[in-house]
Scaffold this active site. Structure first.
Site, PDB file in Angstrom:
ATOM      1  N   CYS A  60      -9.991  -9.886  22.685  1.00 54.73           N
ATOM      2  CA  CYS A  60     -10.587 -11.158  22.254  1.00 54.73           C
ATOM      3  C   CYS A  60     -10.468 -12.199  23.363  1.00 54.73           C
ATOM      4  CB  CYS A  60      -9.874 -11.708  21.022  1.00 54.73           C
ATOM      5  SG  CYS A  60      -9.824 -10.578  19.636  1.00 54.73           S
ATOM      6  N   CYS A  78      -5.041 -11.241  20.434  1.00 55.55           N
ATOM      7  CA  CYS A  78      -5.674  -9.954  20.736  1.00 55.55           C
ATOM      8  C   CYS A  78      -6.271  -9.954  22.139  1.00 55.55           C
ATOM      9  CB  CYS A  78      -6.686  -9.639  19.635  1.00 55.55           C
ATOM     10  SG  CYS A  78      -8.324  -9.132  20.153  1.00 55.55           S
ATOM     11  N   CYS A  88     -38.979   2.827  32.964  1.00 58.88           N
ATOM     12  CA  CYS A  88     -38.154   2.264  34.054  1.00 58.88           C
ATOM     13  C   CYS A  88     -36.966   1.466  33.512  1.00 58.88           C
ATOM     14  CB  CYS A  88     -39.049   1.457  34.997  1.00 58.88           C
ATOM     15  SG  CYS A  88     -38.555  -0.213  35.370  1.00 58.88           S
ATOM     16  N   CYS A 128     -36.692  -2.252  34.122  1.00 62.01           N
ATOM     17  CA  CYS A 128     -37.668  -2.982  33.309  1.00 62.01           C
ATOM     18  C   CYS A 128     -37.092  -3.284  31.944  1.00 62.01           C
ATOM     19  CB  CYS A 128     -38.937  -2.158  33.110  1.00 62.01           C
ATOM     20  SG  CYS A 128     -39.745  -1.728  34.651  1.00 62.01           S
TER      21      CYS A 128
END
Ligand SMILES: *[C@@H]1O[C@H](CO)[C@@H](O)[C@H](O)[C@H]1NC(C)=O
Length: 818
Positions: free
Chosen positions: A614, A611, A723, A726
Site C-alpha cells: 500500500c 501494509c 502491434c 499501439c
C-alpha cells in the site's frame, strides 16, 4: 449486470495471503531485532554488519550440524540483519514492528564460508570507509579526494586486492580518503555508476570527472597514481626566491615549513615532503633547501646540520633571534603534521556580544564547546577554514521575475558564498547555549540570518562530513527547532522532522530534507526537532518512531509515509498544495462515491497504513490521480481508521483498487483491479479503458469526407491491431482526445483493415500520430502533419501551439485583405 465478479479475484488473493502468512509464522519472531543481534538502536551500518558476522560465524547451520533448530535460529538473525541493514525497512520496523515487513525477508542465507571470507571484508580497517549510497554521495561531494574500491564479495580478484588495499589505505591516511563499496549490497549505486567489473577503482575529486585506475594493482603503483590527485607542491628554496616566497605567503597569513638538507643529519625525504604538503595544503607552504649549495643562506639562519623548521607568518628571517621559529626533531609525517596543526592559530572565538553581529552578516560553521572537550580534535578542524573558504560554496537561487512580467519567468541566479568557521564556548557563556538548547558539544551551521537561523549537525564529526554538512546547510532552509520556535497553529505551513540523532535512517533523511527545502522555499518551511532533547513536544505529537515527518498547515497535520528522498517529499508537498486524491471518510464515501452523478467515475484505493504494497502504491496512486484530473475522481480509504466501512464493502486484502463506473443504475457496482503492476502508468491505462470512447473509428469514406474535406481540425492515430505499442498507446490517445475536446476531433485508422489510407498518408511505423488542421477553403493534405511524440501532454502542447499559429495567420491575412 456485467458478468465480472470482482469478489472472486479477492478471494483468490486472500487465500494466497493466508498461505504466505502461515509460512511466515515459522520465520517470524517476536524477539527484538536489535536484541537478537546484540546491538543498540543507535548502531551504524558497520556495527550491524560486524555484530551479524560474529553471530553468523557462531550460529551458522554449517557449524551446528547436530542442532536441528540451527536453521530456524539462523533464519531469525538473518532476518533481523536483512531488515536492519536496509534504511527503509529499518524505519518501518522501528515504527510498526514486524507487521509492516515483507514476510519473506531474510528467508535466504549464504554458506558459512561466505560469512567468514566474503562478508564485510573492510569492516575491521579504520582507514577504509565502507560506503552506502548516502555516505557515498556525501563523500564524493565533500571536496576531499576519495579513492574508492567498488568490489563484489564473490570476486576472487577483489580478495587478492584486499591486503594491498588495506596497506595502501594506511599509507595514504590523512592524504586522501579511502573507500569501499560492496556492489552486492549497493546494486543500484554501482549500476548507476556504470560499474561492470570488479574490482573497479576510481578517484573522485570535486570539479573533475571520476578517473578509473587501469594500472596493475601493486602498492607502489596505487600510491604513485593516487599521489597525482593530491594537491601537493614542494618548493625548492634558494637565495633567489627565499625571501620573496616567504614574504608573499606571510602577507596572506600562511607560514612556511622548510626542511634543510645539509651534509650532516637527516632532512625529510621527498615522499614525506610531498605528503606533508598535501596534508597541509592551503594551511602551510612546504619547501626544502639544499644547504650544500645555499651555504650562506643556511649560515645566515644559523643552520649547520639537516633540520626542519616552521616559519610562522611574520617570522623574522635575517634576525638571529629565532624565538618564533619552531624546529622539529621528528622525521615522521604524522608527528610533524600533528605538531604543525597544533601550532596553527585557533578557530575564531565568538562571544555573546559578537555573536549577534557576526551571525547576521556571514554564514558560519560554529563549534559549541564546553571548555576543552576531548570529543573534538579542534586542531584538525583548522582545515575547515581552507575547505570552506570564499569561492567554495555554490548557491543556486531560483528567482521569480513575476513582479516584472505578467507571466512566471524564473531564472537561476548562481553565486558563491563563504562560510566562516568559529567556536563558541558554552562553559564560559552557559546561558547563551541553554537558550539555544545546546547542552553538549556540537557543531551548527548558521545561515547568515541571525542567532536563531541555524541547523545542528548530526553524524560523525569528521572533516569531510562537516564540509558536506556546512555546504548543504548554509545554502538550504532547514533549521533546528525547539519549544520557542516550534510552529503553532497559525502562519505558514511547516514540515517538521521529528527525529533522534542516533537513528541512522534519520541521518540519511537530513540531506534529502535540505535538498527539498530549497525547491519549495517560500511555500513551506522546514525544521527538525530532536526528540532526545524535546521529549515533551514529541510526546505531545504522539511520535512513536524516528524519523516521523509531519507537515503542519494551520491546524491540519499530514504525516509523510514515503521514501526518504527529496523527490518524494516534494511530490508529497505538491500533493498537499494541490491534492489529487480525496481522503474519504464513511460520510464522504457515501456522498461522493456512492452518490456520484451518472457521468462521474470514481477510483478508490482501500489501504492500511502499515501494509508495504500500500505504501509503495501511494505515490503512484497520487501521480495517476494527477494525470486523470478532470476525467476521473480519485479517492482513498484508510481501512485501519474506517474498518467498519471496509468490512461493509467486503475489502479483505490490501491494497484493494476499485473503479466505480459511470452510467450505472446500481451505484455499488464496481470493477476490481487485478493487474500485477501498480505503477501510475498501468493504473491510468486501466482506468482510461472504462471511459466512453471518444476517438472515432474511420473508414476510407469517412476519412475522405470528414477528415480531408471537413471543416474541423483532426488528430489521427494510425495503428495496427497486432502491434503492442499501439495497444498501450490507445488509452493515451483517448486521453488526448479528451484534453482536446471541442477544439480538435480525434480519429483512429486501422491500417490492417484500410491499408490504402495509411499508404496514401505515408505511414511507415505504428502507431503514428498525424494532425490534419483545417486551413480555410483548401482541401487538406492527405499526408497531414507528423506529430513526433506519444506523450499525451506533449501532443496536446504541439497541437495547441499549431492551432494558435493558424489563427494568428488567419487574422493577419484577413487584415491584409482589408
Ligand atoms: C495550506 O493550507 C492552505 C489553505 O487551506 C492551502 O491553500 C495551502 O496549499 C496549504 N499548503 C500546504 C503546503 O499544505
Amino acid at each position: 449486470m456485467d458478468p465480472v465478479t470482482p469478489r472472486s479475484g479477492n478471494l483468490r488473493r486472500t487465500v494466497l495471503c493466508l498461505l504466505i502468512f502461515s509460512l511466515a509464522a515459522m520465520v517470524c519472531t517476536d524477539e527484538d531485532y536489535y536484541k537478537l543481534l546484540g546491538i543498540s538502536r543507535a548502531s551504524s551500518s558497520r556495527e550491524i554488519r560486524q555484530a551479524f558476522k560474529k553471530l553468523a560465524l557462531k550460529l551458522h547451520p554449517d557449524k551446528n550440524q547436530n542442532d536441528p533448530s540451527a536453521h530456524d535460529k539462523f533464519l531469525k538473525i538473518n532476518r533481523a540483519y536483512e531488515v536492519l541493514k536496509d534504511e527503509d525497512l529499518r524505519k518501518k520496523y522501528d515504527k510498526y514492528g514486524e507487521k509492516g515487513l515483507d514476510e519473506n525477508q531474510g528467508g535466504h542465507y549464504e554458506s558459512w564460508s561466505f560469512y567468514r571470507y566474503d562478508f564485510g571484508i573492510y569492516d575491521d580497517d579504520p582507514e577504509i570507509f565502507t560506503l552506502d549510497k548516502v555516505e557515498f554521495d556525501g563523500a564524493v561531494n565533500s571536496g576531499e579526494v576519495w579513492f574508492i574500491n567498488f568490489y563484489s564479495p564473490g570476486c576472487s580478484h577483489c580478495h587478492d586486492l584486499a591486503p594491498t588495499w588495506r596497506e595502501f589505505a594506511k599509507e595514504m591516511d590523512g592524504l586522501i580518503r579511502i573507500g569501499a563499496v560492496n556492489c552486492r549490497d549497493e546494486r543500484m549505486l554501482c549500476r548507476s555508476r556504470g560499474i561492470n567489473s570488479y574490482p573497479s577503482l576510481y578517484i573522485f575529486k570535486a570539479g573533475m570527472n571520476p578517473v578509473k585506475y587501469f594500472g596493475d594493482r601493486s602498492h607502489e603503483n596505487l600510491v604513485h597514481f593516487a599521489m597525482k590527485y593530491v594537491s601537493s607542491a614542494v618548493t625548492e628554496l634558494w637565495a633567489g626566491n627565499f625571501r620573496s616566497s616567504l614574504e608573499n605567503s606571510f602577507a596572506s597569513g600562511v607560514g612556511w615549513l622548510i626542511t634543510f638538507c645539509a651534509d650532516t643529519g637527516d632532512c625529510l625525504s621527498t615522499q614525506t615532503r610531498l605528503k606533508l604538503a598535501a596534508m597541509l595544503d592551503g594551511l602551510v607552504s612546504v619547501g626544502w633547501m639544499d644547504c650544500t649549495t645555499q651555504g650562506d643562506l643556511c649560515d645566515n639562519l644559523e643552520i649547520s646540520s639537516s633540520t626542519t623548521a616552521y616559519f610562522p607568518p611574520g617570522a623574522s628571517l635575517a634576525n638571529k633571534e629565532k624565538s618564533d621559529i619552531l624546529f622539529f626533531n621528528s622525521l615522521d609525517t604524522k608527528e610533524i603534521y600533528k605538531e604543525m596543526m597544533d601550532r596553527l592559530p585557533d578557530l575564531e572565538m565568538l562571544s555573546p556580544d559578537s555573536l549577534k553581529d557576526r551571525l547576521t552578516y556571514h554564514r558560519w560553521l560554529l563549534f559549541f564547546t564546553f571548555g576543552h572537550d576531548r570529543e573534538f580534535h579542534l586542531s584538525e578542524f583548522k582545515k575547515l577554514n581552507v575547505l570552506l573558504r570564499g569561492d567554495h560554496i555554490q548557491v543556486n537561487k531560483l528567482v521569480d521575475l513575476h513582479t516584472f512580467t505578467t507571466r512566471n519567468v524564473f531564472c537561476i541566479n548562481t553565486f558563491f558564498v563563504s562560510c566562516k568557521v568559529g567556536r563558541f564556548d558554552c562553559q564560559s557563556y552557559p546561558s547563551t547555549c541553554s537558550s539555544l538548547y545546546i547542552h553538549k558539544p556540537c557543531v551548527a551551521a548558521f545561515k547568515g540570518k541571525g542567532v536563531n537561523d541555524f541547523e545542528i549537525h548530526h553524524g560523525k564529526t569528521s572533516v569531510y562530513e562537516l564540509v558536506t554538512f556546512a555546504k548543504e546547510s548554509v545554502t538550504s532552509h532547514v533549521i533546528t527547532l525547539g519549544p520557542t520556535n516550534f510552529p503553532g497553529n497559525e502562519g505558514e505551513p511547516w514540515l517538521v522532522d521529528f527525529f533522534a540523532p542516533w537513528c541512522p535512517p534519520c541521518r540519511a533523511l537530513l540531506p534529502e530534507l535540505r535538498k527539498a527545502s530549497k525547491r519549495v522555499f517560500g511555500h513551506v518551511r522546514f525544521g527538525t526537532l530532536d526528540c532526545t532533547i524535546h521529549e515533551g513536544l514529541c510526546n505531545m505529537h504522539n511520535i512513536r518512531a524516528y524519523p516521523t515527518t509531519v507537515v503542519f498547515n494551520q491546524s491540519n497535520t499530514h504525516e509523510y509515509e514515503g521514501h526518504h528522498s527529496a523527490e518524494q517529499i516534494l511530490e508529497f508537498i505538491e500533493d498537499l498544495r494541490h491534492p489529487s486524491v480525496v481522503t474519504l471518510t464513511p460520510t464522504t464515501f457515501n456522498e461522493l462515491v456512492k452518490g456520484r452523478s451518472r457521468d462521474e467515475i470514481w477510483m478508490v484505493d482501500y489501504y492500511a497504513p502499515w501494509c508495504g504494497p500500500c505504501q509503495a502504491l501511494m505515490p503512484e496512486w497520487k501521480r495517476m490521480a494527477r494525470h486523470l484530473s478532470g476525467l476521473i475522481s480519485v479517492g482513498s480509504v484508510d481501512c485501519q481508521k474506517y474498518s467498519s466501512l471496509c468490512s461493509k464493502e467486503y475489502v479483505n486484502a490490501y491494497p484493494e483498487i476499485r473503479l466505480y463506473p459511470a452510467n450505472r443504475d446500481n451505484p455499488h457496482y464496481y470493477h476490481g483491479y487485478n493487474g500485477w503492476q501498480r505503477d501510475s502508468y498501468s493504473l491510468k491505462s486501466w482506468a482510461l479503458s472504462y471511459l466512453p470512447k471518444m476517438a472515432i473509428d474511420l473508414t476510407p469514406d469517412s476519412f475522405n469526407e470528414n477528415v480531408l474535406k471537413g471543416k474541423d481540425h483532426w488528430l489521427l492515430d494510425f495503428y495496427a491491431p497486432w502491434c503492442g505499442p499501439c495497444r498501450s498507446f490507445a488509452p493515451e490517445f483517448e486521453y488526448v482526445a479528451r484534453l482536446l475536446k471541442g477544439k480538435v476531433k480525434a480519429g483512429k485508422v486501422d491500417c490492417q483493415a484500410y491499408g490504402q489510407i495509411c499508404e496514401s498518408a505515408g505511414i511507415r511505423a505504428y502507431p503514428t500520430v498525424k494532425f490534419y488542421p483545417y486551413l480555410g477553403s483548401k482541401k487538406k493534405n492527405v499526408g497531414g502533419e507528423h506529430v513526433d511524440t506519444r506523450d499525451a501532454k506533449e501532443i496536446v502542447k504541439v497541437v495547441t501551439a499549431r492551432i494558435g499559429y493558424i489563427k494568428m495567420q488567419h487574422r493577419t491575412s484577413q487584415k491584409d485583405e482589408l
